[in-house]
Design a protein around this motif. Structure first.
Motif, PDB file in Angstrom:
ATOM      1  N   VAL A  85       0.841  -1.202   0.000  1.00  0.00           N
ATOM      2  CA  VAL A  85       0.000   0.000   0.000  1.00  0.00           C
ATOM      3  C   VAL A  85       0.877   1.253   0.000  1.00  0.00           C
ATOM      4  O   VAL A  85       0.639   2.198  -0.759  1.00  0.00           O
ATOM      5  CB  VAL A  85      -0.963  -0.008   1.206  1.00  0.00           C
ATOM      6  N   HIS A  88       2.457   1.833  -3.411  1.00  0.00           N
ATOM      7  CA  HIS A  88       1.533   2.377  -4.402  1.00  0.00           C
ATOM      8  C   HIS A  88       1.159   3.826  -4.110  1.00  0.00           C
ATOM      9  O   HIS A  88       0.834   4.569  -5.035  1.00  0.00           O
ATOM     10  CB  HIS A  88       0.281   1.508  -4.507  1.00  0.00           C
ATOM     11  N   ARG A  89       1.189   4.219  -2.875  1.00  0.00           N
ATOM     12  CA  ARG A  89       0.910   5.620  -2.542  1.00  0.00           C
ATOM     13  C   ARG A  89       2.030   6.527  -3.023  1.00  0.00           C
ATOM     14  O   ARG A  89       1.810   7.703  -3.283  1.00  0.00           O
ATOM     15  CB  ARG A  89       0.738   5.782  -1.030  1.00  0.00           C
ATOM     16  N   GLN A  90       3.240   5.992  -3.117  1.00  0.00           N
ATOM     17  CA  GLN A  90       4.372   6.800  -3.538  1.00  0.00           C
ATOM     18  C   GLN A  90       4.426   6.988  -5.050  1.00  0.00           C
ATOM     19  O   GLN A  90       5.098   7.881  -5.532  1.00  0.00           O
ATOM     20  CB  GLN A  90       5.684   6.164  -3.059  1.00  0.00           C
TER      21      GLN A  90
END
Length: 174
Positions: A85, A88-90
């Motif tokens: 998670v 993917h946020r980065q």
């Protein structure tokens, strides 16, 4: 602790004794090893649910080992998921296109002409066309909404299409 036959862990009373025997030590193990990040209460409960689901496969002698292994694996899976998670946020979504400025300008001009032709069209043609093409309604559904026959709807949609084709160069629908 009294001697318990190995093949009876599926009995409610034996399972309850197993729960009371190992739940506190499992909770404490998870709390000391991972802290509050793994939510030791929930993970302990999930481990016991898995034990109940597999009670015929796990003997009482192996119940403690099973519980600790399952709980540890659950926490490790949670940590892996959190890493994914965060990864993917980065990722920054791309905010550019490969279209040229000329193409974008032509697209905007075409959209303006399209809206102008739609605005000048008879309302009955425009409504039937937009219900059919923009909202993907079937001719039968449009006929019910407008209180007309399907043949009238077909005529209106195809008439609107003909007007758009005549007024706009290169107008096509899929």
């Amino acid at each position: 602790m009294p001697k318990i036959p190995e093949d009876h862990i599926c009995e409610e009373s034996v399972f309850e004794k197993t729960y009371h025997s190992f739940s506190k030590s499992l909770h404490d193990y998870l709390y000391y090893k991972y802290g509050n990040l793994c939510n030791p209460n929930d993970t302990t409960q999930e481990a016991f649910i898995k034990l109940w689901d597999n009670c015929k496969k796990v003997s009482f002698a192996k119940a403690k080992s099973f519980l600790f292994t399952v709980a540890n694996n659950l926490v490790l899976n949670q940590i892996k998921h959190q890493k994914i998670v965060l990864k993917h946020r980065q990722i920054v979504p791309k905010n550019h296109t490969n279209e040229t400025p000329e193409f974008l300008m032509e697209e905007n001009q075409f959209l303006e002409r399209y809206n102008a032709v739609l605005a000048n069209m008879k309302e009955e043609f425009r409504v039937a066309f937009l219900l059919s093409k923009a909202e993907n309604k079937k001719h039968r559904e449009i006929a019910e909404l407008l209180g007309v026959t399907t043949k009238v709807v077909e005529y209106r949609v195809y008439s609107a299409f003909a007007i758009l084709k005549k007024e706009l160069e290169g107008f096509k629908l899929k």
